[in-house]
Design an enzyme around this catalytic site. Structure first.
Site, short mmCIF file in Angstrom:
data_model
loop_
_atom_site.label_atom_id
_atom_site.label_comp_id
_atom_site.label_asym_id
_atom_site.label_seq_id
_atom_site.Cartn_x
_atom_site.Cartn_y
_atom_site.Cartn_z
N LYS A 32 -3.88 -5.85 39.89
CA LYS A 32 -2.68 -5.48 40.65
C LYS A 32 -1.93 -6.73 41.12
O LYS A 32 -0.70 -6.80 41.06
CB LYS A 32 -3.07 -4.56 41.83
CG LYS A 32 -3.53 -3.19 41.35
CD LYS A 32 -4.24 -2.36 42.40
CE LYS A 32 -4.82 -1.09 41.75
NZ LYS A 32 -5.61 -0.26 42.67
N GLN A 63 -7.85 -0.35 48.79
CA GLN A 63 -8.57 -0.09 47.55
C GLN A 63 -9.77 0.83 47.83
O GLN A 63 -10.57 0.58 48.71
CB GLN A 63 -9.04 -1.42 46.94
CG GLN A 63 -9.74 -1.27 45.60
CD GLN A 63 -8.83 -0.74 44.49
OE1 GLN A 63 -7.68 -1.15 44.36
NE2 GLN A 63 -9.33 0.18 43.68
N ASP A 102 0.38 4.06 47.00
CA ASP A 102 -0.63 4.73 46.19
C ASP A 102 -0.35 6.24 46.13
O ASP A 102 -0.91 6.95 45.30
CB ASP A 102 -2.03 4.52 46.81
CG ASP A 102 -2.89 3.57 45.99
OD1 ASP A 102 -2.58 3.37 44.79
OD2 ASP A 102 -3.89 3.06 46.53
#
Ligand code: NAP
Length: 293
Positions: free
Chosen positions: A52, A96, A119
Site C-alpha cells: 500500500k 490493517q 477501507d
C-alpha cells in the site's frame, strides 16, 4: 480461456490517479495523504501494508505508517485512531486487519471517521453502499467490480455465486453484484460454511466469486463450461520453492478450473493488486472530498 490480469489493470488505474495527483498539486491543492496503522508484525499484514505504501509512492501520495506493538491496549489504539481522525493533513487511513485478539475490531472500525474510512469498513459506509448513496466501497469488492468492467464482462441477468460472507469481501460483493446498476443486476446466491450441496449452486453459476480462504477449494467438477471465476483467496502455504519459504494459494484449483472458464483471475496477480488500487482510488476521493463534502 482468458486470464484476467489484475496487476496490469491495477497499474493502469494507478497511472491515471498519478496524472490526477500531478494536476491537483499543480493547481495548488495539497498532496493526498494516506496513513496506515499496523499493529504487531504479522508477515501477511507487513506485506500488504508495504504494498500500500509502495502504491502511494507510485501515484504521488504522501504516506504515513504508524506501528504499534501487538500488546498495545485497545485504549492506545483508539487514541491513535482519534489522532488520525483529527489530523487535517491526513485524508484517509486504514487500520490493517486482523488485530490481536484482545482488541475489539468492531470498536476500532467504528471509531474511524466515516469521511476518512478509505477501507469502506465503517457501518456508515457499508449502509450507504447498500442504499446506493455516495460512499467508500470496501476495497476488494470495489476492485473486483472494476476488473469485471475492465474486461467488459456483462453482469446483467447472470447467475452469480459468491462463496464466503465476510463483512469485508463476500457480503459487500454479493450486494454490489445484485444492485440495479450497470455493474450489477446479477441474480446472486451467497454461500457459506452452512450451505448444503454447494456444488449444485456453483454448477449453475455464470460468475463465481471464491472468497473463503481455503486453498484450491473450487475444483474443476464444480464449475460449468464458460464460467467466469474470480479467486479472492490468498492463503500463505509453506513452500520450498520460494526464498520466503511460503507461497500464496488461491481458493481455486487453477489447473482444473481454468480450462473450463471463459475468464479467470490468477493468484497472485488477480484480485490482490486491485484491492490496493481501490484503496488508492478511495483515498483520492477522500482528498478531493468527493464523497463527504
Ligand atoms: P473470512 O472472514 O475468514 O470468511 C470466510 C468465509 O468463507 C465465511 O463466510 C465462511 O462461512 C466461508 N467458508 C469457510 N469455509 C467454507 C466452505 N467450506 N464452504 C463454503 N463457505 C465457507 O475470510 P475473508 O476475510 O473474506 O477472506 C477470504 C479469503 O480472501 C482469504 O484467503 C483472505 O486472505 C482473502 N482476501 C484477499 C484479499 C485480496 O486483496 N486478494 C482481500 C481480502 C481477503 P461462515 O460465515 O459460515 O463461517
Amino acid at each position: 480461456m482468458q486470464l484476467i490480469d489484475g496487476k496490469k489493470i491495477s497499474l493502469e488505474l494507478q497511472e491515471d490517479i498519478a496524472i490526477e495527483v500531478t494536476q491537483m498539486m499543480a493547481s495548488g491543492l495539497k498532496q493526498p495523504h494516506l496513513a496506515a496503522i499496523l499493529v504487531g508484525n504479522d508477515g501477511g499484514s507487513e506485506t500488504y501494508v508495504a504494498s500500500k505504501i509502495k502504491a502511494c509512492e507510485r501515484v504521488g501520495f504522501k504516506s504515513t505508517l504508524i506501528r504499534l506493538p501487538d500488546y498495545v491496549t485497545e485504549e492506545k489504539l483508539l487514541q491513535a485512531v482519534h489522532d488520525l481522525n483529527n489530523n487535517n493533513d491526513v485524508d484517509g487511513f486504514i487500520v490493517q486487519l486482523p488485530l490481536p485478539r484482545h482488541i475489539n475490531e468492531h470498536k476500532i472500525i467504528e471509531a474511524v471517521k466515516p469521511s476518512k474510512d478509505v477501507d469502506g469498513f465503517h457501518p456508515i459506509n457499508v449502509g450507504r453502499m447498500v442504499l446506493n448513496l455516495p460512499c467508500y466501497v470496501s476495497a476488494t469488492p470495489y476492485g473486483i467490480v472494476h476488473l469485471l468492467s475492465a474486461y467488459n464482462i456483462e453482469t446483467s441477468g447472470k447467475n452469480c455465486v459468491v462463496i464466503g460472507r465476510s463483512h469485508i469481501v463476500g457480503s459487500p460483493m454479493s450486494i454490489l453484484l445484485a444492485k440495479n446498476t450497470a455493474l450489477g443486476n446479477c441474480t446472486v446466491t451467497l454461500c457459506h460454511s452452512k450451505t448444503k450441496d454447494l456444488i449444485s449452486h456453483t454448477l449453475k453459476a455464470d460468475i463465481i466469486i471464491c472468497a473463503l480462504g481455503s486453498p484450491e477449494f473450487l475444483k474443476g467438477n464444480m464449475v460449468k463450461d464458460g464460467a467466469i471465476v474470480i479467486d479472492v483467496g490468498t492463503t500463505r502455504v509453506a513452500s520450498t520453492e520460494t526464498k520466503s519459504g511460503f507461497k500464496l494459494k488461491g481458493d481455486v484449483m487453477f489447473d482444473e478450473v481454468a480450462p473450463k472458464c471463459s475468464y479467470i483471475t490468477p493468484v497472485p496477480g488477480g484480485v490482490g493488486p486491485m484491492t490496493i488500487a481501490s484503496l488508492i482510488k478511495n483515498t483520492l476521493l477522500a482528498a478531493k472530498k468527493d464523497i463527504y463534502k
